[in-house]
Design a protein around this motif. Structure first.
Motif, mmCIF file in Angstrom:
data_model
loop_
_atom_site.group_PDB
_atom_site.id
_atom_site.type_symbol
_atom_site.label_atom_id
_atom_site.label_comp_id
_atom_site.label_asym_id
_atom_site.label_seq_id
_atom_site.Cartn_x
_atom_site.Cartn_y
_atom_site.Cartn_z
ATOM 1 N N VAL A 98 59.904 38.830 -27.259
ATOM 2 C CA VAL A 98 59.767 40.272 -27.004
ATOM 3 C C VAL A 98 60.172 41.105 -28.217
ATOM 4 C CG1 VAL A 98 60.096 40.085 -24.506
ATOM 5 C CG2 VAL A 98 62.078 40.410 -25.980
ATOM 6 N N THR A 99 59.600 42.287 -28.287
ATOM 7 C CA THR A 99 59.938 43.254 -29.316
ATOM 8 C C THR A 99 61.352 43.774 -29.079
ATOM 9 O OG1 THR A 99 57.639 43.999 -29.209
ATOM 10 C CG2 THR A 99 59.165 45.362 -30.475
ATOM 11 N N THR A 100 62.185 43.735 -30.115
ATOM 12 C CA THR A 100 63.510 44.338 -30.001
ATOM 13 C C THR A 100 63.611 45.606 -30.839
ATOM 14 O OG1 THR A 100 64.413 42.951 -31.761
ATOM 15 C CG2 THR A 100 64.655 42.155 -29.502
ATOM 16 N N ASN A 101 62.725 45.741 -31.833
ATOM 17 C CA ASN A 101 62.717 46.950 -32.646
ATOM 18 C C ASN A 101 61.347 47.114 -33.284
ATOM 19 O OD1 ASN A 101 64.165 49.218 -33.841
ATOM 20 N ND2 ASN A 101 63.770 48.169 -35.767
ATOM 21 N N CYS A 102 60.917 48.361 -33.364
ATOM 22 C CA CYS A 102 59.679 48.668 -34.081
ATOM 23 C C CYS A 102 59.787 50.079 -34.632
ATOM 24 C CB CYS A 102 58.462 48.566 -33.170
ATOM 25 S SG CYS A 102 56.909 48.883 -34.058
ATOM 26 N N SER A 103 59.434 50.195 -35.888
ATOM 27 C CA SER A 103 59.378 51.489 -36.550
ATOM 28 C C SER A 103 58.006 51.601 -37.188
ATOM 29 C CB SER A 103 60.468 51.579 -37.616
ATOM 30 O OG SER A 103 60.298 52.741 -38.389
ATOM 31 N N ILE A 104 57.325 52.723 -36.978
ATOM 32 C CA ILE A 104 55.985 52.874 -37.527
ATOM 33 C C ILE A 104 55.874 54.191 -38.284
ATOM 34 C CG2 ILE A 104 55.036 53.850 -35.392
ATOM 35 C CD1 ILE A 104 52.438 52.203 -36.044
ATOM 36 N N ASP A 105 55.240 54.110 -39.435
ATOM 37 C CA ASP A 105 54.933 55.298 -40.232
ATOM 38 C C ASP A 105 53.421 55.479 -40.223
ATOM 39 O OD1 ASP A 105 57.587 55.969 -41.331
ATOM 40 O OD2 ASP A 105 57.401 54.014 -42.308
ATOM 41 N N LEU A 112 58.800 45.371 -37.683
ATOM 42 C CA LEU A 112 59.106 44.887 -36.342
ATOM 43 C C LEU A 112 60.136 43.775 -36.354
ATOM 44 C CD1 LEU A 112 55.670 45.228 -36.424
ATOM 45 C CD2 LEU A 112 56.176 45.150 -34.017
ATOM 46 N N THR A 113 60.924 43.714 -35.286
ATOM 47 C CA THR A 113 61.820 42.599 -35.037
ATOM 48 C C THR A 113 61.535 42.105 -33.623
ATOM 49 O OG1 THR A 113 63.533 43.581 -36.431
ATOM 50 C CG2 THR A 113 64.232 41.836 -34.923
ATOM 51 N N TYR A 114 61.428 40.792 -33.489
ATOM 52 C CA TYR A 114 61.183 40.155 -32.188
ATOM 53 C C TYR A 114 62.332 39.224 -31.870
ATOM 54 C CZ TYR A 114 56.588 41.286 -30.340
ATOM 55 O OH TYR A 114 55.535 41.914 -29.721
ATOM 56 N N SER A 115 62.668 39.148 -30.584
ATOM 57 C CA SER A 115 63.656 38.214 -30.084
ATOM 58 C C SER A 115 62.902 36.984 -29.557
ATOM 59 C CB SER A 115 64.455 38.857 -28.967
ATOM 60 O OG SER A 115 65.352 37.916 -28.411
ATOM 61 N N ILE A 116 63.380 35.813 -29.958
ATOM 62 C CA ILE A 116 62.776 34.553 -29.542
ATOM 63 C C ILE A 116 63.680 33.943 -28.476
ATOM 64 C CG2 ILE A 116 62.042 32.262 -30.310
ATOM 65 C CD1 ILE A 116 61.882 33.549 -33.179
ATOM 66 N N PRO A 117 63.142 33.664 -27.281
ATOM 67 C CA PRO A 117 63.993 33.111 -26.225
ATOM 68 C C PRO A 117 64.429 31.693 -26.559
ATOM 69 C CG PRO A 117 61.709 33.109 -25.520
ATOM 70 C CD PRO A 117 61.756 33.823 -26.851
ATOM 71 N N PRO A 118 65.584 31.276 -26.021
ATOM 72 C CA PRO A 118 66.033 29.892 -26.261
ATOM 73 C C PRO A 118 65.052 28.904 -25.638
ATOM 74 C CG PRO A 118 67.545 31.036 -24.778
ATOM 75 C CD PRO A 118 66.506 32.018 -25.190
ATOM 76 N N ARG A 119 64.903 27.763 -26.290
ATOM 77 C CA ARG A 119 63.979 26.742 -25.787
ATOM 78 C C ARG A 119 64.712 25.710 -24.984
ATOM 79 N NH1 ARG A 119 58.608 25.762 -28.762
ATOM 80 N NH2 ARG A 119 58.088 27.896 -29.111
ATOM 81 N N PHE A 128 51.843 41.514 -34.629
ATOM 82 C CA PHE A 128 53.041 40.763 -35.011
ATOM 83 C C PHE A 128 53.400 39.710 -33.966
ATOM 84 C CE2 PHE A 128 57.568 39.925 -35.683
ATOM 85 C CZ PHE A 128 57.486 39.461 -36.984
ATOM 86 N N TYR A 129 53.214 40.033 -32.701
ATOM 87 C CA TYR A 129 53.448 39.059 -31.620
ATOM 88 C C TYR A 129 52.612 37.804 -31.856
ATOM 89 C CZ TYR A 129 53.525 37.355 -26.730
ATOM 90 O OH TYR A 129 53.655 36.609 -25.589
ATOM 91 N N LEU A 130 51.327 37.967 -32.155
ATOM 92 C CA LEU A 130 50.458 36.818 -32.395
ATOM 93 C C LEU A 130 50.826 36.095 -33.689
ATOM 94 C CD1 LEU A 130 47.014 38.230 -31.198
ATOM 95 C CD2 LEU A 130 48.592 36.713 -29.957
ATOM 96 N N ALA A 131 51.251 36.847 -34.711
ATOM 97 C CA ALA A 131 51.701 36.212 -35.960
ATOM 98 C C ALA A 131 52.910 35.323 -35.690
ATOM 99 C CB ALA A 131 52.038 37.274 -37.003
#
Length: 134
Positions: free
Chosen positions: A75-82, A127-134, A60-63
């Protein structure tokens, strides 16, 4: 970012794990292969949960990076895996990541993981990722 750029970014920023992964496709969905080795296995010869979690997270990071560019500090802020079923012994895993929502600050998506040669997925992650400010 294109397929070759994503693989190069992984080698540059994460050399400690870059050789474990190979970007197979970059596009609407991103496909990432985990080259399964002995260190990824748990007793019983199956791929461990932490290895599958890592595959989902990197995929997901690469996506995300293929859409926003080389932002190493996303960065990852949340991930749930089944974990759905046992992966085939000794086979690589293939993750397919898709973006569900890309905002200014957060990106949300999911990843399905298959064991090579199996018809049904072995795991599903949200997954949820946080995107830093540019």
């Amino acid at each position: 970012m294109k397929l070759e750029e994503l693989q190069a970014f992984l080698r540059q920023e994460f050399p400690q794990v870059a050789e474990e992964f190979r970007v197979e496709e970059a596009g609407e969905e991103l496909a990432l292969r985990l080259i399964v080795a002995e260190r990824h296995l748990r007793p019983g010869g199956t791929v461990s949960g932490p290895a599958m979690f890592g595959l989902a997270d990197v995929a997901f990071y690469l996506a995300l990076l293929q859409r926003i560019g080389p932002v190493a500090l996303a960065v990852t802020t949340n991930c749930s895996i089944d974990f759905l079923r046992k992966p085939a012994a000794g086979c690589d895993l293939i993750a397919r990541a898709r973006m569900l929502k890309l905002g200014r600050v957060l990106a949300v998506g999911d990843v399905l993981i298959w064991s090579e040669g199996m018809d049904q997925p072995v795991a599903h992650a949200s997954l949820t990722y946080s995107i830093p400010p540019r």
